[in-house]
Design an enzyme around this catalytic site. Sequence first.
Site, PDB file in Angstrom:
ATOM      1  N   ASN A   7       0.870  -1.177   0.000  1.00 32.02           N
ATOM      2  CA  ASN A   7       0.000   0.000   0.000  1.00 32.02           C
ATOM      3  C   ASN A   7       0.908   1.228   0.000  1.00 32.02           C
ATOM      4  O   ASN A   7       1.509   1.561   1.018  1.00 32.02           O
ATOM      5  CB  ASN A   7      -0.892  -0.037   1.244  1.00 32.02           C
ATOM      6  CG  ASN A   7      -1.873   1.121   1.294  1.00 32.02           C
ATOM      7  OD1 ASN A   7      -1.847   2.003   0.440  1.00 32.02           O
ATOM      8  ND2 ASN A   7      -2.731   1.118   2.300  1.00 32.02           N
ATOM      9  N   ARG A  90      -2.841  -2.343  -3.184  1.00 29.97           N
ATOM     10  CA  ARG A  90      -4.034  -1.541  -2.978  1.00 29.97           C
ATOM     11  C   ARG A  90      -3.984  -0.404  -3.995  1.00 29.97           C
ATOM     12  O   ARG A  90      -3.016   0.358  -4.042  1.00 29.97           O
ATOM     13  CB  ARG A  90      -4.040  -0.956  -1.566  1.00 29.97           C
ATOM     14  CG  ARG A  90      -5.224  -0.058  -1.384  1.00 29.97           C
ATOM     15  CD  ARG A  90      -5.137   0.761  -0.136  1.00 29.97           C
ATOM     16  NE  ARG A  90      -6.351   1.563  -0.041  1.00 29.97           N
ATOM     17  CZ  ARG A  90      -6.414   2.729   0.558  1.00 29.97           C
ATOM     18  NH1 ARG A  90      -5.331   3.241   1.127  1.00 29.97           N
ATOM     19  NH2 ARG A  90      -7.539   3.390   0.611  1.00 29.97           N
ATOM     20  N   HIS A 179     -13.340   2.634   0.095  1.00 33.25           N
ATOM     21  CA  HIS A 179     -13.250   1.642   1.184  1.00 33.25           C
ATOM     22  C   HIS A 179     -13.879   0.306   0.775  1.00 33.25           C
ATOM     23  O   HIS A 179     -14.317  -0.478   1.621  1.00 33.25           O
ATOM     24  CB  HIS A 179     -14.008   2.105   2.457  1.00 33.25           C
ATOM     25  CG  HIS A 179     -13.428   3.302   3.129  1.00 33.25           C
ATOM     26  ND1 HIS A 179     -14.221   4.321   3.603  1.00 33.25           N
ATOM     27  CD2 HIS A 179     -12.163   3.628   3.446  1.00 33.25           C
ATOM     28  CE1 HIS A 179     -13.462   5.247   4.176  1.00 33.25           C
ATOM     29  NE2 HIS A 179     -12.205   4.841   4.089  1.00 33.25           N
ATOM     30  N   LEU A 208     -16.054   3.337   9.946  1.00 36.43           N
ATOM     31  CA  LEU A 208     -15.898   4.639  10.601  1.00 36.43           C
ATOM     32  C   LEU A 208     -14.476   4.789  11.124  1.00 36.43           C
ATOM     33  O   LEU A 208     -14.125   4.228  12.170  1.00 36.43           O
ATOM     34  CB  LEU A 208     -16.907   4.767  11.764  1.00 36.43           C
ATOM     35  CG  LEU A 208     -18.370   4.423  11.442  1.00 36.43           C
ATOM     36  CD1 LEU A 208     -19.224   4.455  12.710  1.00 36.43           C
ATOM     37  CD2 LEU A 208     -18.939   5.372  10.398  1.00 36.43           C
ATOM     38  N   ASN A 210     -10.775   7.541  10.267  1.00 42.90           N
ATOM     39  CA  ASN A 210     -10.476   8.942  10.008  1.00 42.90           C
ATOM     40  C   ASN A 210     -11.277   9.408   8.805  1.00 42.90           C
ATOM     41  O   ASN A 210     -11.847  10.484   8.774  1.00 42.90           O
ATOM     42  CB  ASN A 210      -8.985   9.074   9.722  1.00 42.90           C
ATOM     43  CG  ASN A 210      -8.402  10.198  10.509  1.00 42.90           C
ATOM     44  OD1 ASN A 210      -9.088  11.149  10.870  1.00 42.90           O
ATOM     45  ND2 ASN A 210      -7.120  10.083  10.785  1.00 42.90           N
ATOM     46  N   ARG A 240     -12.852  16.034   7.203  1.00 45.33           N
ATOM     47  CA  ARG A 240     -13.712  16.294   6.032  1.00 45.33           C
ATOM     48  C   ARG A 240     -15.138  16.574   6.488  1.00 45.33           C
ATOM     49  O   ARG A 240     -15.637  15.930   7.407  1.00 45.33           O
ATOM     50  CB  ARG A 240     -13.726  15.083   5.093  1.00 45.33           C
ATOM     51  CG  ARG A 240     -12.426  14.927   4.328  1.00 45.33           C
ATOM     52  CD  ARG A 240     -12.411  13.631   3.536  1.00 45.33           C
ATOM     53  NE  ARG A 240     -11.302  12.810   3.960  1.00 45.33           N
ATOM     54  CZ  ARG A 240     -11.171  11.519   3.680  1.00 45.33           C
ATOM     55  NH1 ARG A 240     -12.084  10.892   2.976  1.00 45.33           N
ATOM     56  NH2 ARG A 240     -10.124  10.850   4.097  1.00 45.33           N
ATOM     57  N   GLY A 330     -11.450   2.260  12.937  1.00 48.78           N
ATOM     58  CA  GLY A 330     -11.018   2.853  14.214  1.00 48.78           C
ATOM     59  C   GLY A 330     -12.149   3.238  15.159  1.00 48.78           C
ATOM     60  O   GLY A 330     -12.166   2.830  16.325  1.00 48.78           O
ATOM     61  N   ILE A 331     -13.101   4.009  14.667  1.00 44.21           N
ATOM     62  CA  ILE A 331     -14.211   4.455  15.529  1.00 44.21           C
ATOM     63  C   ILE A 331     -15.224   3.325  15.689  1.00 44.21           C
ATOM     64  O   ILE A 331     -15.659   3.022  16.809  1.00 44.21           O
ATOM     65  CB  ILE A 331     -14.880   5.715  14.923  1.00 44.21           C
ATOM     66  CG1 ILE A 331     -13.890   6.884  14.914  1.00 44.21           C
ATOM     67  CG2 ILE A 331     -16.151   6.061  15.689  1.00 44.21           C
ATOM     68  CD1 ILE A 331     -14.362   8.116  14.161  1.00 44.21           C
ATOM     69  N   GLY A 332     -15.589   2.697  14.587  1.00 43.84           N
ATOM     70  CA  GLY A 332     -16.608   1.642  14.626  1.00 43.84           C
ATOM     71  C   GLY A 332     -16.224   0.477  15.517  1.00 43.84           C
ATOM     72  O   GLY A 332     -17.065  -0.142  16.163  1.00 43.84           O
ATOM     73  N   GLU A 386      -8.141  -5.066   5.789  1.00 47.84           N
ATOM     74  CA  GLU A 386      -8.040  -4.807   4.357  1.00 47.84           C
ATOM     75  C   GLU A 386      -6.859  -5.555   3.728  1.00 47.84           C
ATOM     76  O   GLU A 386      -6.947  -6.040   2.605  1.00 47.84           O
ATOM     77  CB  GLU A 386      -7.942  -3.305   4.101  1.00 47.84           C
ATOM     78  CG  GLU A 386      -9.260  -2.614   4.429  1.00 47.84           C
ATOM     79  CD  GLU A 386      -9.172  -1.101   4.522  1.00 47.84           C
ATOM     80  OE1 GLU A 386      -9.439  -0.441   3.524  1.00 47.84           O
ATOM     81  OE2 GLU A 386      -8.841  -0.596   5.602  1.00 47.84           O
TER      82      GLU A 386
HETATM   83  P1  ADP Z   1      -7.903   5.537   8.885  1.00 50.11           P
HETATM   84  O1  ADP Z   1      -9.117   6.047   8.178  1.00 50.11           O
HETATM   85  O2  ADP Z   1      -6.795   6.526   8.961  1.00 50.11           O
HETATM   86  O3  ADP Z   1      -7.487   4.131   8.486  1.00 50.11           O
HETATM   87  P2  ADP Z   1      -8.657   4.291  11.405  1.00 50.11           P
HETATM   88  O4  ADP Z   1      -9.626   3.295  10.915  1.00 50.11           O
HETATM   89  O5  ADP Z   1      -7.361   3.806  11.986  1.00 50.11           O
HETATM   90  O6  ADP Z   1      -8.386   5.455  10.385  1.00 50.11           O
HETATM   91  O7  ADP Z   1      -9.409   5.153  12.514  1.00 50.11           O
HETATM   92  C1  ADP Z   1      -8.759   6.237  13.126  1.00 50.11           C
HETATM   93  C2  ADP Z   1      -9.717   6.910  14.065  1.00 50.11           C
HETATM   94  O8  ADP Z   1     -10.313   5.959  14.954  1.00 50.11           O
HETATM   95  C3  ADP Z   1      -9.002   7.892  14.975  1.00 50.11           C
HETATM   96  O9  ADP Z   1      -8.925   9.137  14.386  1.00 50.11           O
HETATM   97  C4  ADP Z   1      -9.876   7.910  16.200  1.00 50.11           C
HETATM   98  O10 ADP Z   1     -10.804   8.961  16.054  1.00 50.11           O
HETATM   99  C5  ADP Z   1     -10.622   6.606  16.157  1.00 50.11           C
HETATM  100  N1  ADP Z   1     -10.253   5.739  17.282  1.00 50.11           N
HETATM  101  C6  ADP Z   1      -9.222   4.890  17.377  1.00 50.11           C
HETATM  102  N2  ADP Z   1      -9.215   4.273  18.572  1.00 50.11           N
HETATM  103  C7  ADP Z   1     -10.281   4.746  19.239  1.00 50.11           C
HETATM  104  C8  ADP Z   1     -10.829   4.512  20.527  1.00 50.11           C
HETATM  105  N3  ADP Z   1     -10.267   3.678  21.384  1.00 50.11           N
HETATM  106  N4  ADP Z   1     -11.947   5.175  20.859  1.00 50.11           N
HETATM  107  C9  ADP Z   1     -12.526   6.047  19.999  1.00 50.11           C
HETATM  108  N5  ADP Z   1     -12.058   6.305  18.793  1.00 50.11           N
HETATM  109  C10 ADP Z   1     -10.956   5.677  18.401  1.00 50.11           C
END
Ligand code: ADP
Length: 401
Positions: A7, A90, A179, A208, A210, A240, A330-332, A386
């Site tokens: 990647n 990728r 994605h 969910l 960045n 964004r 990350g968020i999900g 991924e």
């Molecule tokens: P990218 O889109 O860069 O691949 P990721 O899927 O790694 O991003 O997600 C990054 C985001 O996930 C971070 O910006 C943060 O907001 C969120 N994140 C990561 N760990 C946690 C956590 N423990 N609790 C809440 N949010 C988180």
Amino acid sequence: MKVLVINCGSSSLKYQLITTEDGNVITKGLIEKIGGNSEFCFYGKNGEKITQSHKLKDHAEALGVVVSNLVDPAYKFVGRLEEIDAIGHRVVHGGEEFSKSVIIDDRVISSIEKYAELAPLHNPPNLLGIHSCSKVLPGTKQVAVFDTAFHQTMPESSYFYAIPYEYYDKYKIRRYGFHGTSHRYVTIKAAEFLKKDIESFNCITCHLGNGSSITAVKNGKSADTSMGFTPLEGVVMGTRCGTIDPNIVYFLMNKENMNTAQIDQVLNKKSGLAGFSGISNDLREVTAAAKDGNRRAAIARDLLVKSIRRYIGAYMVELGRVDSIIFTAGIGENDAYVREKCVEGLENFGIAMNTEINRLPSIRGQLTDLSLDGSKTRILLVPTNEEYMIAMETAWVINGK
Ligand code: ADP
């Protein structure tokens, strides 16, 4: 099969060497700051992190370092380079041409070059990765796995914009979606987990991170997705804005005397959680500020949740029957509050979360059913992967599947 997954970003190269039969990651690493004093970080056989400094002129030199590392007897990742069966890249944009992963040849390369117009920040570095592999590992088959491919099944009513048709003809302005590798991976995993036939599996996948996107998957195929012509459309993201009234663009340009590059910066880099809260693009920091009483931080989080709920609602209507709502990235995967708020109050639609399970710290990184027993729609946490999906796609293409 051993697949090297690559990647490439404009000054970075991320890789994983994966055995497709069992998903084992033999090693993985990242080179950053290519073009100057580069930092190479990789993981040894026992998972220990090792960092090195190199002076690397370009991506080909970076790949040279990676390849030497793979055969370095000190680490024993592979005995000989010939053990690497294939390389999976990728590639962000495959336009309308690629609805599947493909073996890379000259025709594919020129198409990826052509679609650089649609993904100027991503396709050119992806090509650098491909050319570097041709140089450093000549003879090893390379496969392109496109972020856009999964969404090529969307119907016209999902992908056209209601602007004059000539702009589609002239410039191919339409919804592409991104994605795709992640949406596809979590769909397959969820169907497996729920023991459903993927051909009749309907779900809403919420990637969910960045960057965030939500997809309506009908009968295992993408039927609609929140990101559009570019990854700016859709839900509120780290920096964004997601979907806004397009008239805001001209209004702001006039009032603030901005040119197109400046407004692009505002909407792509200075908006979203970061822009509204004034705190950070990282939800963890925004949440901490909200807990400390920062009102804008609290509202930023609400804007994120509301934007996700809008898509969940729209896609419930689109799909009619929703077998699963899936949270990933990350968020999900990590934020119990966001997951909970996204499906709050939907019991009348057959969607009911088990909030106790949802809040357990031990579910992190685990495929987990977050729904109450009676919930018709299963709410799932599915960790995305991924790289593994790219490795699998590469193996399937090479084996003619
Ligand atoms: P990218 O889109 O860069 O691949 P990721 O899927 O790694 O991003 O997600 C990054 C985001 O996930 C971070 O910006 C943060 O907001 C969120 N994140 C990561 N760990 C946690 C956590 N423990 N609790 C809440 N949010 C988180």
